[in-house]
Motif scaffolding. Sequence first.
Motif, mmCIF file in Angstrom:
data_model
loop_
_atom_site.group_PDB
_atom_site.id
_atom_site.type_symbol
_atom_site.label_atom_id
_atom_site.label_comp_id
_atom_site.label_asym_id
_atom_site.label_seq_id
_atom_site.Cartn_x
_atom_site.Cartn_y
_atom_site.Cartn_z
ATOM 1 N N ALA A 251 0.851 -1.192 0.000
ATOM 2 C CA ALA A 251 0.000 0.000 0.000
ATOM 3 C C ALA A 251 0.886 1.241 0.000
ATOM 4 O O ALA A 251 1.986 1.213 0.575
ATOM 5 C CB ALA A 251 -0.934 0.011 1.217
ATOM 6 N N PRO A 252 0.447 2.325 -0.617
ATOM 7 C CA PRO A 252 1.243 3.553 -0.604
ATOM 8 C C PRO A 252 1.523 4.022 0.824
ATOM 9 O O PRO A 252 0.618 4.052 1.666
ATOM 10 C CB PRO A 252 0.360 4.557 -1.346
ATOM 11 C CG PRO A 252 -0.522 3.720 -2.210
ATOM 12 C CD PRO A 252 -0.780 2.462 -1.418
ATOM 13 N N GLY A 253 2.769 4.347 1.098
ATOM 14 C CA GLY A 253 3.154 4.827 2.423
ATOM 15 C C GLY A 253 3.481 3.738 3.412
ATOM 16 O O GLY A 253 3.953 4.028 4.524
ATOM 17 N N ALA A 254 3.261 2.468 3.048
ATOM 18 C CA ALA A 254 3.579 1.360 3.948
ATOM 19 C C ALA A 254 5.081 1.089 3.924
ATOM 20 O O ALA A 254 5.798 1.502 3.013
ATOM 21 C CB ALA A 254 2.800 0.116 3.532
ATOM 22 N N LEU A 266 10.679 1.871 -4.959
ATOM 23 C CA LEU A 266 9.897 1.560 -3.754
ATOM 24 C C LEU A 266 8.409 1.394 -4.049
ATOM 25 O O LEU A 266 7.646 1.029 -3.152
ATOM 26 C CB LEU A 266 10.093 2.665 -2.709
ATOM 27 C CG LEU A 266 11.528 2.845 -2.204
ATOM 28 C CD1 LEU A 266 11.606 4.029 -1.229
ATOM 29 C CD2 LEU A 266 12.031 1.577 -1.536
ATOM 30 N N GLN A 267 7.955 1.690 -5.257
ATOM 31 C CA GLN A 267 6.560 1.493 -5.678
ATOM 32 C C GLN A 267 5.587 2.217 -4.752
ATOM 33 O O GLN A 267 4.475 1.746 -4.528
ATOM 34 C CB GLN A 267 6.236 0.004 -5.751
ATOM 35 C CG GLN A 267 7.110 -0.776 -6.718
ATOM 36 C CD GLN A 267 6.806 -2.266 -6.731
ATOM 37 O OE1 GLN A 267 5.845 -2.723 -6.098
ATOM 38 N NE2 GLN A 267 7.599 -3.030 -7.458
ATOM 39 N N GLY A 268 6.002 3.322 -4.162
ATOM 40 C CA GLY A 268 5.108 4.063 -3.279
ATOM 41 C C GLY A 268 5.303 3.735 -1.805
ATOM 42 O O GLY A 268 4.738 4.411 -0.937
#
Length: 275
Positions: A251-254, A266-268
């Motif tokens: 998930a973004p920010g995880a 990092l794919q978000g």
Amino acid sequence: MTQRDPGPPRRPHPDAAGRHRVSRARTVRRGRVAALAASLLVTLVVVVLSAVRPSPEERVATEDTASTWGLEAALPTVTPSATPSPSPRSSQGARRTAEVEPTTFPQTGAGTFRTAAVVDVAGSGGGRDRTYTVEVEKGLLQDRATFARDVARVLGHERGWRTDGWSFTQVARDPDVRVMLASPDTVDRLCAPLLTRGEVSCRSGDRVVLNVKRWVRGVTYYGDDLTGYRTYLVNHEVGHALGKYHVGCPAPGAKAPVMLQQSKGLQGCVKNPWP
């Protein structure tokens, strides 16, 4: 026609002859003074140049000193000391200098490896234990003992694969896993048919092959956190040796999973070097 007797030859007037003699004497004296002045000037120039210009021995000493200071300037832990005999503090400084890591590497190493001595680290042994050796390719400037300590620190850490029930013991020979630091060209050869292209690392069979280029430079996504990136690199490639596969960002920010290919992006997610 009667010729007039010219009479006896005339003699120069006494005063005129004296004036000629005085004039010649003055000319001689002026020449001698000019020659003496020129000689004194040459002597003075020689003395001044001798005083200003260093002797060959002094020139060698100056060049050596400048060269040494240039080297020390590149090593921030080194402080030139005026004390001729080593003191405990200067000895510690020398040890710190020896531990400064090189920032250069060859594109191609020797292709053969030297095994590091075993490092005793807390956290090894027990659980599902795996043995490993630490090896550095000949031709690299990295110190084997330092590299071995870095690897042991990661594999023995309580936040590492121990959280998944694994433990690791370094051995001198016949390991389950070979952790190897190699030049980019050697990485490509050992990792084939995987395409590492001289840039990334891999796990191939029982070999965990870490690219010295990444070990020295890190990656953009870790910024100046080189220790964090090295921790990720060891955990990620050893994770493959434990049977782990690549995953994506959940998930973004995880926090990024350690098996995410964080060297490529990092794919978000947020960087994370631990399992």
